[in-house]
Write an enzyme that holds these catalytic residues in place. Sequence first.
Site, short mmCIF file in Angstrom:
data_model
loop_
_atom_site.label_atom_id
_atom_site.label_comp_id
_atom_site.label_asym_id
_atom_site.label_seq_id
_atom_site.Cartn_x
_atom_site.Cartn_y
_atom_site.Cartn_z
N PRO A 180 0.79 -1.24 0.00
CA PRO A 180 0.00 0.00 0.00
C PRO A 180 0.82 1.29 0.00
O PRO A 180 1.86 1.39 0.66
CB PRO A 180 -0.81 -0.10 1.30
CG PRO A 180 -0.10 -1.10 2.13
CD PRO A 180 0.53 -2.06 1.17
N ASN A 181 0.33 2.22 -0.77
CA ASN A 181 0.87 3.59 -0.89
C ASN A 181 2.16 3.67 -1.70
O ASN A 181 2.62 4.76 -2.01
CB ASN A 181 1.07 4.23 0.49
CG ASN A 181 -0.23 4.34 1.26
OD1 ASN A 181 -1.21 4.86 0.72
ND2 ASN A 181 -0.28 3.83 2.48
N ARG A 197 5.11 10.76 -2.79
CA ARG A 197 4.88 10.51 -1.37
C ARG A 197 6.14 10.78 -0.55
O ARG A 197 7.17 10.15 -0.75
CB ARG A 197 4.51 9.03 -1.24
CG ARG A 197 4.37 8.55 0.15
CD ARG A 197 4.29 7.03 0.20
NE ARG A 197 4.13 6.63 1.56
CZ ARG A 197 4.33 5.40 2.00
NH1 ARG A 197 4.70 4.46 1.18
NH2 ARG A 197 4.16 5.12 3.27
N TYR A 246 11.34 8.81 0.96
CA TYR A 246 11.36 7.75 -0.05
C TYR A 246 12.05 8.14 -1.36
O TYR A 246 12.19 7.30 -2.25
CB TYR A 246 9.92 7.27 -0.33
CG TYR A 246 9.25 6.71 0.90
CD1 TYR A 246 9.70 5.53 1.47
CD2 TYR A 246 8.18 7.38 1.51
CE1 TYR A 246 9.10 5.01 2.61
CE2 TYR A 246 7.57 6.87 2.65
CZ TYR A 246 8.03 5.69 3.20
OH TYR A 246 7.45 5.17 4.32
N ASN A 305 8.04 -5.72 -0.76
CA ASN A 305 7.96 -4.55 0.11
C ASN A 305 6.48 -4.44 0.47
O ASN A 305 5.69 -3.89 -0.31
CB ASN A 305 8.46 -3.29 -0.60
CG ASN A 305 8.45 -2.08 0.35
OD1 ASN A 305 7.88 -2.15 1.44
ND2 ASN A 305 9.06 -0.98 -0.07
N ALA A 362 3.29 -0.70 4.84
CA ALA A 362 2.75 -0.68 6.21
C ALA A 362 2.27 -2.06 6.67
O ALA A 362 2.28 -2.35 7.88
CB ALA A 362 1.62 0.34 6.30
N HIS A 389 4.23 -4.29 9.14
CA HIS A 389 4.17 -4.11 10.60
C HIS A 389 2.87 -4.61 11.21
O HIS A 389 2.68 -4.50 12.42
CB HIS A 389 4.35 -2.62 10.93
CG HIS A 389 5.44 -1.97 10.12
ND1 HIS A 389 6.75 -2.39 10.16
CD2 HIS A 389 5.41 -0.95 9.21
CE1 HIS A 389 7.47 -1.66 9.32
NE2 HIS A 389 6.69 -0.78 8.72
N ASP A 436 1.90 -15.45 7.07
CA ASP A 436 1.54 -16.86 6.88
C ASP A 436 1.71 -17.29 5.42
O ASP A 436 2.16 -18.41 5.15
CB ASP A 436 0.08 -17.12 7.32
CG ASP A 436 -0.08 -17.11 8.84
OD1 ASP A 436 0.95 -17.08 9.56
OD2 ASP A 436 -1.23 -17.12 9.31
N GLU A 495 12.75 -9.44 1.73
CA GLU A 495 11.96 -8.27 2.15
C GLU A 495 12.78 -7.01 1.88
O GLU A 495 13.95 -6.95 2.22
CB GLU A 495 11.68 -8.41 3.65
CG GLU A 495 11.00 -7.22 4.29
CD GLU A 495 10.82 -7.39 5.80
OE1 GLU A 495 11.27 -8.42 6.37
OE2 GLU A 495 10.24 -6.48 6.42
N HIS A 504 12.77 -2.66 2.19
CA HIS A 504 12.21 -1.37 2.58
C HIS A 504 13.13 -0.29 2.02
O HIS A 504 14.35 -0.38 2.19
CB HIS A 504 12.12 -1.22 4.10
CG HIS A 504 11.22 -2.24 4.72
ND1 HIS A 504 9.84 -2.14 4.65
CD2 HIS A 504 11.49 -3.39 5.34
CE1 HIS A 504 9.31 -3.20 5.23
NE2 HIS A 504 10.30 -3.98 5.66
N SER A 551 13.24 2.87 2.98
CA SER A 551 13.78 3.64 4.11
C SER A 551 14.34 2.70 5.17
O SER A 551 14.04 1.49 5.17
CB SER A 551 12.66 4.49 4.73
OG SER A 551 11.66 3.65 5.30
N ARG A 596 13.30 5.05 12.20
CA ARG A 596 12.03 5.77 12.15
C ARG A 596 11.19 5.47 13.39
O ARG A 596 11.72 5.02 14.39
CB ARG A 596 11.31 5.41 10.83
CG ARG A 596 12.15 5.79 9.60
CD ARG A 596 11.44 5.50 8.31
NE ARG A 596 10.22 6.29 8.20
CZ ARG A 596 9.25 6.05 7.31
NH1 ARG A 596 9.38 5.04 6.45
NH2 ARG A 596 8.18 6.80 7.26
N ARG A 606 7.46 1.02 13.41
CA ARG A 606 8.00 0.43 12.18
C ARG A 606 9.14 -0.55 12.47
O ARG A 606 9.70 -1.16 11.55
CB ARG A 606 8.53 1.52 11.24
CG ARG A 606 7.44 2.45 10.74
CD ARG A 606 8.01 3.46 9.76
NE ARG A 606 7.15 4.62 9.68
CZ ARG A 606 6.05 4.70 8.92
NH1 ARG A 606 5.69 3.70 8.15
NH2 ARG A 606 5.30 5.79 8.93
#
Length: 162
Positions: free
Chosen positions: A27-28, A35, A40, A91, A94, A97, A104, A115, A117, A119, A124, A128
Amino acid sequence: MAKKSTSAPKSVAKAKGGKPVYVLNGPNLNLLGLREPEIYGHTSLADIEKLVTAHAKARGATALCLQSNHEGELVTWIQEARSMASGVIINAAAYSHTSIAIHDALAMLDIPAVEVHISNIYKREEFRHYSYMSSVVKGVICGLGVQGYTLALDAILADISK
Ligand code: DQA
């Protein structure tokens, strides 16, 4: 002296002609570039996807890039990756977290997952600092900006060519 092989290792060859590495963004991340650029950066998701696709191509592999703002859609793609992909870069944004459902789904994979990220989540807010993804992936790359995606791809290709 050992003879140097001229052909690509079998599993990279498989990734080449066959299954793509799935690059899943949550998301986002569709608004990257607009953003919070101070966190970012200015690179759009479309540019990241071009970068990863070209990086894969240069290594004889393929990438399939998907983005969703919906948790269930990400779960469905991870389930699909079990048979359709040679590896997964995720990625989950949100959802990293919060999402036991994505945790799962990743736990059921028997292909390498990394994985990413953009940032450094540890620099932060405290909420997070924990990721539900990290315990069920091969490795985690965070804080290296968009380069994290190509590093993750290299790690997956190295792993599947073992
Ligand atoms: C992020 C970090 C997350 O905490 C955040 O919710 C994101 C992006 C990153 O790439 O740095 O949306 O995953």
